[in-house]
Design an enzyme around this catalytic site. Structure first.
Site, PDB file in Angstrom:
ATOM      1  N   ARG A   1     -60.319  11.741 -10.479  1.00 23.61           N
ATOM      2  CA  ARG A   1     -60.319  11.810  -9.020  1.00 23.61           C
ATOM      3  C   ARG A   1     -61.355  10.816  -8.502  1.00 23.61           C
ATOM      4  O   ARG A   1     -62.119  10.247  -9.253  1.00 23.61           O
ATOM      5  CB  ARG A   1     -60.634  13.230  -8.546  1.00 23.61           C
ATOM      6  N   GLY A   2     -61.337  10.615  -7.177  1.00 22.40           N
ATOM      7  CA  GLY A   2     -62.150   9.577  -6.571  1.00 22.40           C
ATOM      8  C   GLY A   2     -61.285   8.355  -6.354  1.00 22.40           C
ATOM      9  O   GLY A   2     -60.599   7.897  -7.282  1.00 22.40           O
ATOM     10  N   ALA A   3     -61.298   7.824  -5.129  1.00 19.08           N
ATOM     11  CA  ALA A   3     -60.359   6.754  -4.787  1.00 19.08           C
ATOM     12  C   ALA A   3     -60.423   5.560  -5.740  1.00 19.08           C
ATOM     13  O   ALA A   3     -59.383   5.109  -6.240  1.00 19.08           O
ATOM     14  CB  ALA A   3     -60.587   6.314  -3.334  1.00 19.08           C
TER      15      ALA A   3
ATOM     16  N   ASP B   1     -61.826   7.398   1.277  1.00 15.83           N
ATOM     17  CA  ASP B   1     -60.538   7.204   0.618  1.00 15.83           C
ATOM     18  C   ASP B   1     -59.674   6.190   1.350  1.00 15.83           C
ATOM     19  O   ASP B   1     -58.776   5.608   0.756  1.00 15.83           O
ATOM     20  CB  ASP B   1     -59.810   8.535   0.510  1.00 15.83           C
TER      21      ASP B   1
ATOM     22  N   ASN C   1     -61.834  10.776   4.468  1.00 13.36           N
ATOM     23  CA  ASN C   1     -62.635  11.177   3.312  1.00 13.36           C
ATOM     24  C   ASN C   1     -62.417  12.669   3.077  1.00 13.36           C
ATOM     25  O   ASN C   1     -61.663  13.329   3.791  1.00 13.36           O
ATOM     26  CB  ASN C   1     -64.112  10.852   3.541  1.00 13.36           C
ATOM     27  N   LYS C   2     -63.083  13.187   2.074  1.00 10.58           N
ATOM     28  CA  LYS C   2     -62.909  14.592   1.704  1.00 10.58           C
ATOM     29  C   LYS C   2     -63.075  15.508   2.909  1.00 10.58           C
ATOM     30  O   LYS C   2     -63.937  15.293   3.755  1.00 10.58           O
ATOM     31  CB  LYS C   2     -63.926  14.958   0.618  1.00 10.58           C
TER      32      LYS C   2
ATOM     33  N   ARG D   1     -51.049  10.689  -5.351  1.00  4.44           N
ATOM     34  CA  ARG D   1     -51.949  11.120  -4.280  1.00  4.44           C
ATOM     35  C   ARG D   1     -51.795  10.122  -3.135  1.00  4.44           C
ATOM     36  O   ARG D   1     -52.143   8.948  -3.286  1.00  4.44           O
ATOM     37  CB  ARG D   1     -53.408  11.189  -4.740  1.00  4.44           C
TER      38      ARG D   1
ATOM     39  N   GLN E   1     -66.454  19.826  -5.709  1.00  2.00           N
ATOM     40  CA  GLN E   1     -66.857  18.577  -6.354  1.00  2.00           C
ATOM     41  C   GLN E   1     -68.360  18.341  -6.243  1.00  2.00           C
ATOM     42  O   GLN E   1     -68.972  17.760  -7.138  1.00  2.00           O
ATOM     43  CB  GLN E   1     -66.101  17.394  -5.749  1.00  2.00           C
TER      44      GLN E   1
END
EC number: 5.3.1.23
Length: 354
Positions: free
Chosen positions: A58-60, A245, A255-256, A101, A204
């Protein structure tokens, strides 16, 4: 003081979430951290797509890198005389990877890079795409280290910072974006205190960010997401530092989930707000955050913690996993190309073109 030469990378940059072995992609399984360090071996592009969708990786930036290697794996299943012919046969695999995603632009960006070099390649197209996948990873690491120095230079010595989600080595090729700035700021003795929000529902911040910082010997304090405004009011933090993201042409940033409310609280309390992301996260073709597709995940993710249900049966839940922070709530966007202060359309166009 902002020179990256002042940073001990042996201490601050040793975690790697992805490893290309030459015949498979090995991913540090982030669903199992911090209590178990395990790896997922991906032998096919479909396995990579599933790892991206299931949040094993995970993580862009990291999912973009993984997708690049996913294309290399998909290439093993086809025969083609040149890159153009290979591209036609690989298109279904590319589409499956892209759908894993939808919000993070780095995924589509990395796949577009792979398409571009593949379409121009000759008989050596397999070697060409392998080099491109490695280049995506190498460039991300270099960008992160440079952004760390640029972002740290904005922080006054003695500052406290708050971060959200995980934007460190686990989310990138290494070092991190927002967490890279924090690492650089700690190395240069600009940051005195680090706070991290837990980041429900996947935690996270609690599972990954404070674990990463612990590996570096950085003392970090975990807070409940709902404690952030009270923390800002206390005067203990001068900056909120987050990743992204997708960054739109006007500076709006996806973003998150929970980032938007942090930006609102920061503006109210006079706390500065920094977004840190590589230029691959910038999407100048998207005019504003209103045009971003926000990923909705299984509502069941909200029904419990650590596999233990905490919610009564029959309850409904709404589970968007990203939100959009308006550009006018952001004090600085930091990319490897430089710092965009008070981002708006004109400043973004000056930095990235129309």
């Amino acid at each position: 003081m902002n020179d990256s030469a002042h940073i001990d990378y042996a201490r601050y940059d040793h975690i790697r979430p992805l490893l290309w072995t030459g015949d498979a992609l090995e991913l540090l399984d982030q669903r199992k951290l911090p209590f178990e360090v395990a790896h997922v071996r991906c032998d096919s592009s479909d396995a990579v797509a599933e790892a991206i969708h299931s949040l094993a990786v995970r993580g862009a930036p990291a999912i973009g890198i993984a997708a690049g290697w996913g294309v290399v794996l998909a290439a093993r299943d086809i025969a083609a005389d040149d890159g153009s012919a290979a591209l036609q046969k690989l298109e279904p695999a590319l589409l499956r990877l892209n759908a894993a995603r939808p919000t993070a632009v780095n995924l589509a960006w990395a796949l577009m890079r792979m398409r571009r070099v593949l379409g121009a390649a000759g008989a050596d197209w397999r070697e060409v795409i392998a080099r491109e996948a490695q280049a995506i990873a190498d460039e991300d690491l270099a960008a992160n280290r440079h952004m760390g120095a640029l972002g740290a230079a904005l922080i006054a010595p003695g500052s406290g910072v708050l971060t959200h989600c995980n934007t460190g080595s686990l989310a990138t090729a290494g070092f991190g974006t927002a967490l890279g700035v924090i690492r650089a700021g700690m190395a240069q003795q600009r940051i005195a205190k680090v706070f991290a929000g837990e980041t429900r529902p996947w935690l996270q911040g609690a599972r990954l960010t404070v674990w990463e910082l612990q590996q570096d010997g950085i003392d970090a304090t975990l807070i409940a997401d709902s404690a952030a405004s009270h923390l800002m009011k206390s005067g203990l933090v001068q900056w909120v530092i987050v990743g992204a993201d997708r960054i739109c042409a006007n500076g709006d940033t996806a973003n998150k989930i929970g980032t938007y409310q942090l930006a609102i609280a920061a503006r109210h309390h006079g706390v500065k707000f920094m977004v840190v992301a590589p230029s691959s996260t910038v999407d100048m073709a998207t005019a504003s955050g209103d045009q971003i597709e926000i990923e909705q995940r299984d509502p069941g993710e909200l029904f419990g913690v650590g596999g233990v249900r905490t919610v009564a049966d029959g309850i409904h839940a709404w589970n968007p996993v990203f939100d959009v922070t308006p550009g006018d709530l952001i004090d600085a966007i930091v990319t490897e190309r430089g710092v965009i202060a008070q981002p708006d359309l004109a400043r973004m166009q000056a930095a990235f073109g129309a």
